[in-house]
Design an enzyme around this catalytic site. Structure first.
Site, PDB file in Angstrom:
ATOM      1  N   PRO A 278       0.834  -1.198   0.000  1.00 51.62           N
ATOM      2  CA  PRO A 278       0.000   0.000   0.000  1.00 51.62           C
ATOM      3  C   PRO A 278       0.873   1.254   0.000  1.00 51.62           C
ATOM      4  CG  PRO A 278      -0.648  -1.527   1.742  1.00 51.62           C
ATOM      5  CD  PRO A 278       0.655  -2.006   1.215  1.00 51.62           C
ATOM      6  N   LYS A 279       0.412   2.270  -0.713  1.00 52.27           N
ATOM      7  CA  LYS A 279       1.114   3.549  -0.746  1.00 52.27           C
ATOM      8  C   LYS A 279       0.439   4.498   0.243  1.00 52.27           C
ATOM      9  CE  LYS A 279       2.924   7.084  -3.872  1.00 52.27           C
ATOM     10  NZ  LYS A 279       2.667   8.202  -2.944  1.00 52.27           N
ATOM     11  N   PHE A 280       1.114   4.754   1.361  1.00 51.30           N
ATOM     12  CA  PHE A 280       0.546   5.590   2.404  1.00 51.30           C
ATOM     13  C   PHE A 280       0.642   7.067   2.029  1.00 51.30           C
ATOM     14  CE2 PHE A 280       0.928   1.657   4.587  1.00 51.30           C
ATOM     15  CZ  PHE A 280       0.047   1.699   5.642  1.00 51.30           C
TER      16      PHE A 280
END
Length: 294
Positions: A22-24
């Site tokens: 996931p790209k925070f």
């Protein structure tokens, strides 16, 4: 410490030997734990240790000679809140101590670059990932490894469902890949309402910019006024303006939603900014950050 970068893609990459994270939606942060203490470094290379005393304290539990790459986020009401990260990053040391109690930060680590003084950037991502998990899982929050999967179907589910938690997309890496310092060796798939735009001007004064005048990569190229800048972004834009040789007068005008024609000062050359917008005009684009990477 030069960090790895990611090139944008329009579709989810699939194939053997790929990992998905996931790209925070936070601030890029390198954690350097030496024998003498802890240094927190922003993507620009600026030292921001004083802004995040809670993370610095947690990082002292790491073995000396450890360097981590990741994202600092602030959780609020079940999702990450980028504006709160900006608030933490812009705080004075005295204010930072207070905010560390009321708005605690979390560190989503996605790579280990050095461990016990050994440079591991040349090792495959799969091996570095195992080292990262073994290092951080016993410590627990606020230092945590980001989730990872090699299942593209699960990654696609993350992409569709995690935005409600403030996740802005996916980062895709090869399992056999060394750490691509300073290069766009990773791939990122972001939701389409987040994109880069050209900031061709700003409203307000050079010392107190209020909003950016943007040209989006979609639409007819008509300049748009962003929503009001956060305090951290006002400071950053003012610093950029101050560093330039001359300040342009506010001679041009642009239509702002709800305000009509407003004057603005051109930026030449324009700045690159990451913005979030639901459509071309309603509501106004929200500036997430300035783009300082090449």
């Amino acid at each position: 410490m030069r960090v790895a970068l990611a090139a944008a893609v329009r579709d989810l990459p699939r194939g053997a030997g790929l990992a998905y994270e996931p790209k925070f939606d936070g601030h890029r942060l390198v954690v350097l734990r030496s024998a003498d203490g802890v240094v927190l470094q922003a993507r620009s290379g600026r030292t921001v240790t004083a802004a995040f005393p809670d993370l610095a304290a947690a990082a002292r539990l790491l073995p000396a000679g450890t360097v981590l790459d990741g994202e600092v986020v602030v959780w609020h009401e079940g999702r990450t809140d980028f504006a709160l990260v900006q608030r933490r990053a812009a705080a004075t040391p005295a204010r930072a101590a207070v905010l560390a109690q009321t708005l605690p930060a979390s560190y989503a680590a996605f790579d280990v670059l050095e461990l016990a003084g050994l440079d591991v950037r040349g090792r495959p991502y799969e091996r570095r990932r195992a080292l990262l998990v073994d290092l951080l899982l016993p410590l627990g929050p606020p230092l945590q490894p980001v989730p990872m999967t090699t299942d593209p179907d699960l990654a696609a589910t993350w992409y569709e469902t995690l935005p409600a938690s403030g996740i802005e997309g996916l980062v895709v890496k090869r399992l056999d890949q060394s750490y691509p310092a300073g290069r766009r060796g990773w791939r990122k798939l972001r939701h389409t309402d987040v994109r880069d735009a050209a900031a061709v001007g700003y409203t307000g004064t050079p010392r107190r910019p209020l909003a950016l005048v943007l040209v989006l990569p979609v639409g007819d190229g008509t300049p748009l006024v962003s929503s009001p800048l956060t305090a951290a972004l006002r400071t950053e834009v003012a610093a950029v303006v101050a560093a330039r040789a001359a300040t342009a007068p506010a001679g041009a005008t642009v239509t702002a939603i709800g305000l009509g024609e407003v004057p603005y000062r051109p930026l030449d050359p324009p700045l690159a900014a990451e913005v979030r917008h639901a459509s071309a005009r309603h509501p106004p684009p929200e500036v997430l950050r300035l783009r300082t990477d090449p």
